[in-house]
Scaffold this motif. Structure first.
Motif, PDB file in Angstrom:
ATOM      1  N   GLU A  77      18.608  25.968  48.394  1.00  0.00           N
ATOM      2  CA  GLU A  77      19.934  25.764  47.817  1.00  0.00           C
ATOM      3  C   GLU A  77      20.353  24.307  47.999  1.00  0.00           C
ATOM      4  OE1 GLU A  77      21.928  30.165  48.553  1.00  0.00           O
ATOM      5  OE2 GLU A  77      22.367  28.528  49.949  1.00  0.00           O
ATOM      6  N   VAL A  78      21.067  23.801  47.018  1.00  0.00           N
ATOM      7  CA  VAL A  78      21.658  22.470  47.147  1.00  0.00           C
ATOM      8  C   VAL A  78      23.170  22.636  47.168  1.00  0.00           C
ATOM      9  CG1 VAL A  78      21.520  22.087  44.644  1.00  0.00           C
ATOM     10  CG2 VAL A  78      21.840  20.147  46.169  1.00  0.00           C
ATOM     11  N   ARG A  79      23.798  22.011  48.143  1.00  0.00           N
ATOM     12  CA  ARG A  79      25.254  22.094  48.308  1.00  0.00           C
ATOM     13  C   ARG A  79      25.878  20.768  47.912  1.00  0.00           C
ATOM     14  NH1 ARG A  79      26.730  26.525  51.568  1.00  0.00           N
ATOM     15  NH2 ARG A  79      24.880  27.742  52.158  1.00  0.00           N
ATOM     16  N   LEU A  80      26.840  20.832  47.001  1.00  0.00           N
ATOM     17  CA  LEU A  80      27.498  19.636  46.505  1.00  0.00           C
ATOM     18  C   LEU A  80      29.001  19.741  46.725  1.00  0.00           C
ATOM     19  CD1 LEU A  80      25.632  19.215  43.089  1.00  0.00           C
ATOM     20  CD2 LEU A  80      25.138  18.044  45.249  1.00  0.00           C
ATOM     21  N   SER A  81      29.579  18.682  47.246  1.00  0.00           N
ATOM     22  CA  SER A  81      31.029  18.640  47.430  1.00  0.00           C
ATOM     23  C   SER A  81      31.706  18.270  46.118  1.00  0.00           C
ATOM     24  CB  SER A  81      31.398  17.610  48.500  1.00  0.00           C
ATOM     25  OG  SER A  81      30.861  17.968  49.756  1.00  0.00           O
ATOM     26  N   SER A  82      32.835  18.913  45.868  1.00  0.00           N
ATOM     27  CA  SER A  82      33.614  18.551  44.681  1.00  0.00           C
ATOM     28  C   SER A  82      34.508  17.367  45.014  1.00  0.00           C
ATOM     29  CB  SER A  82      34.446  19.737  44.196  1.00  0.00           C
ATOM     30  OG  SER A  82      35.355  20.143  45.209  1.00  0.00           O
ATOM     31  N   ASN A 178      43.757  25.736  43.826  1.00  0.00           N
ATOM     32  CA  ASN A 178      43.065  25.638  45.111  1.00  0.00           C
ATOM     33  C   ASN A 178      41.587  25.406  44.818  1.00  0.00           C
ATOM     34  OD1 ASN A 178      42.331  25.738  47.783  1.00  0.00           O
ATOM     35  ND2 ASN A 178      42.389  27.978  47.907  1.00  0.00           N
ATOM     36  N   LEU A 179      41.194  24.153  44.876  1.00  0.00           N
ATOM     37  CA  LEU A 179      39.855  23.765  44.447  1.00  0.00           C
ATOM     38  C   LEU A 179      38.840  23.950  45.580  1.00  0.00           C
ATOM     39  CD1 LEU A 179      38.406  22.432  41.983  1.00  0.00           C
ATOM     40  CD2 LEU A 179      38.711  20.250  43.180  1.00  0.00           C
ATOM     41  N   PRO A 180      37.779  24.744  45.372  1.00  0.00           N
ATOM     42  CA  PRO A 180      36.734  24.862  46.396  1.00  0.00           C
ATOM     43  C   PRO A 180      36.156  23.489  46.734  1.00  0.00           C
ATOM     44  CG  PRO A 180      36.441  26.533  44.699  1.00  0.00           C
ATOM     45  CD  PRO A 180      37.501  25.595  44.191  1.00  0.00           C
ATOM     46  N   LYS A 181      35.886  23.278  48.014  1.00  0.00           N
ATOM     47  CA  LYS A 181      35.391  21.978  48.453  1.00  0.00           C
ATOM     48  C   LYS A 181      33.885  21.845  48.286  1.00  0.00           C
ATOM     49  CE  LYS A 181      39.132  21.248  51.776  1.00  0.00           C
ATOM     50  NZ  LYS A 181      39.487  21.038  53.210  1.00  0.00           N
ATOM     51  N   GLU A 182      33.179  22.973  48.252  1.00  0.00           N
ATOM     52  CA  GLU A 182      31.719  22.918  48.177  1.00  0.00           C
ATOM     53  C   GLU A 182      31.202  23.937  47.185  1.00  0.00           C
ATOM     54  OE1 GLU A 182      28.566  22.312  51.610  1.00  0.00           O
ATOM     55  OE2 GLU A 182      29.070  24.439  51.438  1.00  0.00           O
TER      56      GLU A 182
END
Length: 211
Positions: A77-82, A178-182
């Motif tokens: 999995e690749v995790r990207l911050s918004s 409420n924007l998800p951070k990741e």
């Protein structure tokens, strides 16, 4: 025959559903186009898209891209911050994401596999690029896709609206949503482009877990 296709990162199933909901929350009373759907027009991060000649074999190309990505450390999995909801000319709303070196390497692998199959005669020479940055113009002229090379801008497209409406939605999004951070992505796809370059039909998928 020219085929309009793309390569993308797809969110994990739960994050995919969250992205669909987010489009509605950001748009509010405005129906952003095209509508996202977990079984149709999928939320995605475009790696590259454009017109291709019949010489392209998507399965072979996706295998090359996925193998190169794994060799560069893009596995599982690749995790990207918004980084926020942003406006992009003209009338676009993007969920902007960070741009780590792994994603830059992924696009480089895609370009290496796909460049020779591009149908450059199908590039739209009449397209208005006056609001592109210099790097975006260079990417468009060379590859037919503005977000390449130094102009690569990882994002999930939330949709399009009238210009002034899109500007206002982007300006107020942080106060309304409420924007998800990741966000988590777990597979690559080869897709058929639809309305506004949407992920209209999945041709192939390749889990990032493969090596």
């Amino acid at each position: 025959m020219t085929r309009w296709l793309g390569v993308a990162l797809l969110p994990r199933a739960d994050h995919l559903r969250t992205a669909v909901r987010l489009q509605g929350e950001v748009g509010g009373d405005v129906r952003l186009r095209p509508p996202l759907h977990p079984d149709g027009n999928l939320p995605h991060v475009t790696v590259f898209q454009g017109p291709f000649k019949d010489s392209l074999v998507p399965a072979e190309a996706l295998e090359l891209i996925g193998t190169a990505a794994a060799e560069n450390g893009l596995r599982g999995e690749v995790r990207l911050s918004s980084t926020g909801v942003v406006y992009q000319p003209t009338g676009w709303l993007f969920l902007a994401l960070e741009r780590p070196p792994l994603l830059e390497s992924l696009q480089e692998a895609a370009l290496a596999a796909l460049d020779r199959h591009l149908d450059r005669a199908s590039f739209d020479g009449s397209k208005d690029v006056s609001r592109f940055t210099a790097d975006e113009r260079a990417g468009y002229e060379r590859y037919g896709y503005r977000y390449t090379g130094r102009a690569y801008a990882p994002h999930m497209t939330l949709g399009r609206a009238e210009e002034e409406t899109a500007l206002e939605l982007a300006r107020t999004a942080q106060d309304r949503v409420n924007l998800p951070k990741e966000w988590v992505f777990d597979r690559l796809s080869f897709y058929v482009m639809g309305e506004h370059g949407a992920h209209a039909e999945t041709l192939l998928e390749r889990p990032l877990a493969r090596t």
